[in-house]
Design a protein around this motif. Structure first.
Motif, PDB file in Angstrom:
ATOM      1  N   LEU A  67       0.859  -1.196  -0.043  1.00 15.94           N
ATOM      2  CA  LEU A  67       0.023  -0.149   0.045  1.00 15.94           C
ATOM      3  C   LEU A  67       0.935   1.335   0.058  1.00 15.94           C
ATOM      4  O   LEU A  67       1.560   1.453   1.157  1.00 15.94           O
ATOM      5  CB  LEU A  67      -0.864   0.051   1.396  1.00 15.94           C
ATOM      6  CG  LEU A  67      -1.871   0.993   1.509  1.00 15.94           C
ATOM      7  CD1 LEU A  67      -2.628   1.235   0.072  1.00 15.94           C
ATOM      8  CD2 LEU A  67      -2.715   1.501   2.688  1.00 15.94           C
ATOM      9  N   GLU A  68       1.002   1.766  -1.206  1.00 19.99           N
ATOM     10  CA  GLU A  68       2.021   2.905  -1.298  1.00 19.99           C
ATOM     11  C   GLU A  68       1.212   4.203  -0.697  1.00 19.99           C
ATOM     12  O   GLU A  68       0.087   4.409  -0.518  1.00 19.99           O
ATOM     13  CB  GLU A  68       2.084   3.404  -2.671  1.00 19.99           C
ATOM     14  CG  GLU A  68       3.255   2.460  -3.591  1.00 19.99           C
ATOM     15  CD  GLU A  68       2.213   0.861  -4.059  1.00 19.99           C
ATOM     16  OE1 GLU A  68       1.129   1.075  -3.713  1.00 19.99           O
ATOM     17  OE2 GLU A  68       2.987   0.189  -4.304  1.00 19.99           O
ATOM     18  N   GLU A  69       2.078   5.011  -0.274  1.00 24.09           N
ATOM     19  CA  GLU A  69       1.806   6.158   0.596  1.00 24.09           C
ATOM     20  C   GLU A  69       0.805   7.014  -0.302  1.00 24.09           C
ATOM     21  O   GLU A  69       0.045   7.585   0.449  1.00 24.09           O
ATOM     22  CB  GLU A  69       3.063   7.022   0.913  1.00 24.09           C
ATOM     23  CG  GLU A  69       3.919   6.643   1.794  1.00 24.09           C
ATOM     24  CD  GLU A  69       3.825   7.012   3.378  1.00 24.09           C
ATOM     25  OE1 GLU A  69       2.956   7.775   3.559  1.00 24.09           O
ATOM     26  OE2 GLU A  69       4.377   6.683   3.943  1.00 24.09           O
ATOM     27  N   ASP A  70       0.954   7.212  -1.334  1.00 22.28           N
ATOM     28  CA  ASP A  70       0.081   8.160  -2.425  1.00 22.28           C
ATOM     29  C   ASP A  70      -1.412   7.520  -2.392  1.00 22.28           C
ATOM     30  O   ASP A  70      -2.291   8.271  -2.413  1.00 22.28           O
ATOM     31  CB  ASP A  70       0.421   8.427  -3.893  1.00 22.28           C
ATOM     32  CG  ASP A  70       0.631   7.111  -4.500  1.00 22.28           C
ATOM     33  OD1 ASP A  70       0.958   6.063  -4.005  1.00 22.28           O
ATOM     34  OD2 ASP A  70       0.660   7.098  -5.673  1.00 22.28           O
ATOM     35  N   ARG A  71      -1.400   6.111  -2.352  1.00 23.81           N
ATOM     36  CA  ARG A  71      -2.715   5.513  -2.347  1.00 23.81           C
ATOM     37  C   ARG A  71      -3.361   5.745  -0.898  1.00 23.81           C
ATOM     38  O   ARG A  71      -4.479   6.012  -0.694  1.00 23.81           O
ATOM     39  CB  ARG A  71      -2.530   3.945  -2.573  1.00 23.81           C
ATOM     40  CG  ARG A  71      -1.823   3.441  -3.727  1.00 23.81           C
ATOM     41  CD  ARG A  71      -2.694   4.190  -5.084  1.00 23.81           C
ATOM     42  NE  ARG A  71      -2.196   3.334  -6.253  1.00 23.81           N
ATOM     43  CZ  ARG A  71      -1.301   3.914  -7.106  1.00 23.81           C
ATOM     44  NH1 ARG A  71      -0.616   5.058  -6.721  1.00 23.81           N
ATOM     45  NH2 ARG A  71      -0.824   3.230  -8.139  1.00 23.81           N
ATOM     46  N   LEU A  72      -2.590   5.477  -0.138  1.00 23.84           N
ATOM     47  CA  LEU A  72      -3.081   5.787   1.458  1.00 23.84           C
ATOM     48  C   LEU A  72      -3.515   7.072   1.673  1.00 23.84           C
ATOM     49  O   LEU A  72      -4.515   7.388   2.370  1.00 23.84           O
ATOM     50  CB  LEU A  72      -1.940   5.553   2.433  1.00 23.84           C
ATOM     51  CG  LEU A  72      -2.588   5.442   3.882  1.00 23.84           C
ATOM     52  CD1 LEU A  72      -3.631   4.614   4.416  1.00 23.84           C
ATOM     53  CD2 LEU A  72      -1.209   5.279   4.707  1.00 23.84           C
ATOM     54  N   GLU A  73      -2.869   8.216   1.055  1.00 27.36           N
ATOM     55  CA  GLU A  73      -3.277   9.403   1.254  1.00 27.36           C
ATOM     56  C   GLU A  73      -4.661   9.772   0.584  1.00 27.36           C
ATOM     57  O   GLU A  73      -5.662  10.535   1.053  1.00 27.36           O
ATOM     58  CB  GLU A  73      -2.501  10.517   0.432  1.00 27.36           C
ATOM     59  CG  GLU A  73      -1.070  10.666   1.281  1.00 27.36           C
ATOM     60  CD  GLU A  73      -0.256  11.460   0.292  1.00 27.36           C
ATOM     61  OE1 GLU A  73      -0.436  11.831  -0.885  1.00 27.36           O
ATOM     62  OE2 GLU A  73       1.182  11.648   0.833  1.00 27.36           O
ATOM     63  N   ARG A  74      -5.301   9.039  -0.461  1.00 23.72           N
ATOM     64  CA  ARG A  74      -6.357   8.952  -1.127  1.00 23.72           C
ATOM     65  C   ARG A  74      -7.564   8.366  -0.236  1.00 23.72           C
ATOM     66  O   ARG A  74      -8.666   8.385  -0.505  1.00 23.72           O
ATOM     67  CB  ARG A  74      -6.420   8.521  -2.603  1.00 23.72           C
ATOM     68  CG  ARG A  74      -5.448   9.493  -3.341  1.00 23.72           C
ATOM     69  CD  ARG A  74      -5.315   9.025  -4.620  1.00 23.72           C
ATOM     70  NE  ARG A  74      -4.552   9.845  -5.487  1.00 23.72           N
ATOM     71  CZ  ARG A  74      -5.156  10.447  -6.668  1.00 23.72           C
ATOM     72  NH1 ARG A  74      -6.398  10.327  -6.593  1.00 23.72           N
ATOM     73  NH2 ARG A  74      -4.369  11.253  -7.309  1.00 23.72           N
ATOM     74  N   ALA A  75      -7.109   7.530   0.590  1.00 20.54           N
ATOM     75  CA  ALA A  75      -8.019   6.408   1.097  1.00 20.54           C
ATOM     76  C   ALA A  75      -8.890   7.142   2.315  1.00 20.54           C
ATOM     77  O   ALA A  75      -8.335   7.207   3.493  1.00 20.54           O
ATOM     78  CB  ALA A  75      -7.314   5.362   1.810  1.00 20.54           C
ATOM     79  N   GLU A  76      -9.890   7.853   2.122  1.00 21.09           N
ATOM     80  CA  GLU A  76     -10.528   8.625   2.713  1.00 21.09           C
ATOM     81  C   GLU A  76     -11.302   7.718   4.009  1.00 21.09           C
ATOM     82  O   GLU A  76     -11.931   8.170   5.051  1.00 21.09           O
ATOM     83  CB  GLU A  76     -11.474   9.647   2.279  1.00 21.09           C
ATOM     84  CG  GLU A  76     -10.848  10.494   1.322  1.00 21.09           C
ATOM     85  CD  GLU A  76     -11.727  11.250   0.424  1.00 21.09           C
ATOM     86  OE1 GLU A  76     -12.981  11.206   0.490  1.00 21.09           O
ATOM     87  OE2 GLU A  76     -11.317  12.237  -0.445  1.00 21.09           O
ATOM     88  N   ASN A  77     -11.814   6.633   3.506  1.00 21.53           N
ATOM     89  CA  ASN A  77     -12.578   5.720   4.498  1.00 21.53           C
ATOM     90  C   ASN A  77     -12.020   4.461   4.836  1.00 21.53           C
ATOM     91  O   ASN A  77     -12.837   3.466   5.405  1.00 21.53           O
ATOM     92  CB  ASN A  77     -13.885   5.436   3.806  1.00 21.53           C
ATOM     93  CG  ASN A  77     -14.857   6.742   3.407  1.00 21.53           C
ATOM     94  OD1 ASN A  77     -15.056   7.496   4.225  1.00 21.53           O
ATOM     95  ND2 ASN A  77     -14.903   6.921   2.121  1.00 21.53           N
ATOM     96  N   LEU A  78     -10.874   4.176   4.514  1.00 24.16           N
ATOM     97  CA  LEU A  78     -10.134   2.966   4.882  1.00 24.16           C
ATOM     98  C   LEU A  78     -10.092   2.665   6.237  1.00 24.16           C
ATOM     99  O   LEU A  78      -9.738   3.408   7.220  1.00 24.16           O
ATOM    100  CB  LEU A  78      -8.786   2.813   4.440  1.00 24.16           C
ATOM    101  CG  LEU A  78      -7.768   1.696   4.334  1.00 24.16           C
ATOM    102  CD1 LEU A  78      -8.652   0.704   3.738  1.00 24.16           C
ATOM    103  CD2 LEU A  78      -6.518   2.043   3.894  1.00 24.16           C
TER     104      LEU A  78
END
Length: 329
Positions: A67-78
């Motif tokens: 899980l790359e940092e840029d994906r995690l930044e977009r994960a608003e409801n994870l």
């Protein structure tokens, strides 16, 4: 027949599968295995970078190898990231903790295949099949001496799922087993359990015929098998490493093999890794090297899907049951 969700849809997914696969097996097989187990949930595979960026925005339950940092930044409801590897050191754990995301791993998936790999490595040295291979290549019919596993002492460092699988497969062979773990008072599937303190660990090594490393790489285990450990082992002992390369001091291991401090080694992991072509470990007949391959199994995605699907059910049913293989931060 389970209806397959279109992977190019941008509709929210109950379970989002990220696109990176492993062991050369298409990630589609993992997504299909989850769909088979979760017919009442929407399982969607993000097959492109753009799909990952779009779908992870609303996803609550995500699974993948990384899980790359840029994906995690977009994960608003994870809320849950189900890591598809047993190890989680490559993940941005601090960020995940800050965002309140529960993380699970794939512990237990590798037990059967790595257990078999270890057993095969031990038997290869016990019956000296490498000598037989060499004599066959030379078309040389000449007997050679071998060993017997029964009555040997096998020390297993790390009594997690892989260590337990190793011990289970050793049981029919009539060996004595010593386990090494952080909390020896917990016991384990071995005849004896010791901790990582130098004195009890070295006392165990002095009685060891086969040393199996199946532990995670931590500050405690980094360099655990150093010069002192290798000298303490009996000259007839064999090292089997399916843990991580840095658990062993590579320079000390080269010296140990060259100087006959040990009988040989089976290395599925090395330090450095990949092992450079010019490295001396390649040239020893009594060192067996496999390219971090013990984890390969055609059942990987099936076993992983069993764990992740059960956790998805627990998550969406809000049953209050703890997620399986939850990782402590």
């Amino acid at each position: 027949m389970v209806e397959r969700e279109s992977d190019d849809s941008t509709e929210p997914a109950d379970v989002l599968v990220l696109r990176k696969g492993t062991h050369g097996v298409p990630i589609e097989r993992y997504a299909d295995a989850l769909r088979d187990r979760l017919p009442d949930l929407t399982v969607r595979l993000a097959r492109t970078p753009a799909a990952e960026r779009e779908l992870i925005r609303d996803a609550e339950f995500v699974t993948g190898m990384a899980l790359e940092e840029d994906r995690l930044e977009r994960a608003e409801n994870l809320e849950v990231f189900a890591c598809a590897y047993a190890g989680t050191g490559h993940l941005p754990m601090d960020r995940l903790e800050q965002q309140g995301v529960a993380v699970t791993n794939a512990s237990g998936v590798h037990g059967p295949n790595i257990g078999e790999h270890v057993l095969g490595s031990i038997l290869r040295f016990t019956r000296r099949f490498h000598v037989g291979d060499r004599r066959q290549r030379r078309r040389e019919w000449r007997h050679y001496q071998a060993h017997e596993l029964q009555g040997s002492t096998v020390t297993v460092v790390g009594l997690g799922a892989i260590g337990e699988a190793v011990c289970e497969r050793l049981e029919p062979f009539g060996v004595e087993t010593i386990g090494v773990r952080y909390s020896p008072e917990k016991g384990g599937p071995t005849d004896e359990v010791v901790g990582f303190e130098p004195d009890p660990f070295h006392e165990a090594l002095a009685r060891t015929d086969y040393l199996v490393l199946a532990c995670p790489l931590t500050e405690t285990t980094r360099g655990l098998v150093d010069r002192d450990a290798l000298v303490t082992l009996d000259p007839g002992a064999v090292l089997v490493n399916v843990a991580r390369g840095p658990v062993v001091d590579t320079d000390a291991l080269v010296d140990a093999v060259r100087s006959n401090w040990i009988r040989g080694a089976a290395l599925d992991v090395t330090d450095p890794e990949p092992l450079p072509e010019e490295h001396p470990l390649w040239n020893f007949e009594n060192v067996r090297i496999t390219p971090h391959n013990s984890g390969h199994t055609p059942k990987y995605y099936e076993r992983l899907a069993d764990i992740v699907a059960e956790n998805a059910r627990r998550f969406y049913e809000d049953s209050g049951v703890e997620l399986e293989n939850r990782v402590d931060f």
